[in-house]
Write an enzyme that holds these catalytic residues in place. Sequence first.
Site, PDB file in Angstrom:
ATOM      1  N   GLU A 441      15.744  -0.229 -32.394  1.00  0.00           N
ATOM      2  CA  GLU A 441      15.204  -1.522 -31.927  1.00  0.00           C
ATOM      3  C   GLU A 441      14.478  -2.270 -33.040  1.00  0.00           C
ATOM      4  O   GLU A 441      13.584  -3.065 -32.785  1.00  0.00           O
ATOM      5  CB  GLU A 441      14.283  -1.338 -30.717  1.00  0.00           C
ATOM      6  CG  GLU A 441      14.887  -0.579 -29.562  1.00  0.00           C
ATOM      7  CD  GLU A 441      16.220  -1.150 -29.111  1.00  0.00           C
ATOM      8  OE1 GLU A 441      16.479  -2.340 -29.348  1.00  0.00           O
ATOM      9  OE2 GLU A 441      17.020  -0.392 -28.525  1.00  0.00           O
ATOM     10  N   GLY A 442      14.891  -2.020 -34.263  1.00  0.00           N
ATOM     11  CA  GLY A 442      14.316  -2.712 -35.410  1.00  0.00           C
ATOM     12  C   GLY A 442      13.339  -1.832 -36.150  1.00  0.00           C
ATOM     13  O   GLY A 442      12.342  -1.376 -35.582  1.00  0.00           O
TER      14      GLY A 442
END
Length: 594
Positions: A441-442
């Site tokens: 998610e980054g």
Amino acid sequence: MSQYRAPLDDIRFDLFDVLKVESVLADLGQTDVNRELIDAVLEEGARFTTQVLAPLNAIGDQGCTFDKASGDVTTPPGFSAAYAQFVEGGWPGLNAPVDFGGQGMPQVLGAAMKEMIDAANLAWGNFPLLSHGATEALLHHGNEWQQDVFLKPLVEGRWTGTMCLTEPHAGTDLGLLRTRAVPNNDDSYAITGTKIFITAGEHDMAENILHLVLAKLPDAPAGSRGISLFMVPKFKVGKDGAMGERNAVRCGALEHKMGIHGSATCVMNFDGAEGWLVGEPHKGLMAMFTMMNTARLAVGLQGLGLADRAYQNALAYARERLQMRALSGPKFPEKPADPIIVHPDVRRMLLTQKALVEGGRLLAYHAFLNVDIAHHGADEAARHDADALVGFLTPIVKACLTEWGNECTYHALQCFGGHGYIAEHGMEQLARDARITTLYEGTTGIQALDLVGRKLLQLKGEGMRVFLTEVKAFCAAEANNSALAEFMPELTAKLDEWQALSMRIAKDAMANPDEIGGAAWDYLFHSGYVALAYWWARSVAAAEASSRSQAFKDAKRETARFYFARLLPRTLAHKAAIESGVGNLTALDVAAFD
């Protein structure tokens, strides 16, 4: 095997004494969500996570199994049965809208439940994780028939969701993706391409899996502006909701990972699979970010949950393990040696975990409470401010709580010494599992760039101003509170320092855009430590004003003192790094790295 006990006492303190959720939710019109109901949900959530999920954590580390011929994935023993209990208990719909079969409970209560799930069994928790994001994407961007057909089984938990972004050659830079969507003759599309790192892409726990896939239409413009979002079910679903034949989407392989072995991380191959456009053509990135922002906050809770479980086990071990005598003389003379908790360095590691876990819990819950305000606030201004605040806090929650989760699991392993490195006590599994939370998610670097490049500069620090207004209002209200006299001067000084650094970065970036990347990582953690200073000051104030025991109040105060004396000074290093400028990062020629 590591143990887990749901920290209900501290969760209740945060919700009721610090955040005052009852009154906040009443202002949002949720007067039926009172303390009695919240307590009931927490108690049942604690029972499920400690008795059902936690014992499966070590079992899950043995991993999923993959049938190459069929593409089927079998989850570890007990996972599917636990999911059936999860569905039977109505947990998938805890926060979902009542109109689609959900319970409509506040997001902040869902956050508490999710923390317990992730602490009990992170790998298992990944299977229902993205169903929530898929629900949000459909609620905000799906058309009427898609909501009617897909949302109810998602909310019930009969179907689960995934988020398919990454491709072998394209990670963060989604403009490079190659997956294609060709129109069919019935409003559907044929989706062709390969996606990697797909959490819960294939498993045996639900009737159907709904893949939200980023792809490009034939007339798509180049880059990220040409991306569309498609719903691609594992089993085809008609507009009447009937589930049909197997779709042309298969798991091609399971990734061999450092941790979260019980979570199926899949390579997914789409071979002309039937899919449905979600939202507008070429606007898929906006729709996907609805899922991603929800998932980023959720991943922050994963870091928090792992840190708390690690701390609980390190504390129990430190109280029991006998090694040497205290330097100032025996503390337990009746024993052959003192427990290691008497040693200052062990205390340093335990207090670091305690301070980051308890402060981090408030940081996360506050963000989720503002999600509730953004959705249900009494007026547009309140909703707007809450939404801006959530946007600002999201990269801080995601990055800081996951990095602190790694720090805490490391400290816990150190407390165990050599026994932490072997599998028997479960510490090495927690340390391995924690690593992924800083990546998916980054990555932490992506969160830092989002905070500085978008939230601070592009949006002109709107969310930060909302946060600072709240903190300064607290400081003004508690200015004469003698219980906070030792904390307020430092908190006020750090707020001023934070604002000055923000202005400096904005100014430097105008002259050299590389200053954004040079300052981002340090600015993110400077922000996180200042935010935790606020929450520790509020914790002390709330504890002193409560009817809690003196021992509880003393524990909050002493932990706050430790935080202000030993952890908050980390901001000085981050400040110095920011002020040194980007030059020391860019001066070395690329060839000289050899």
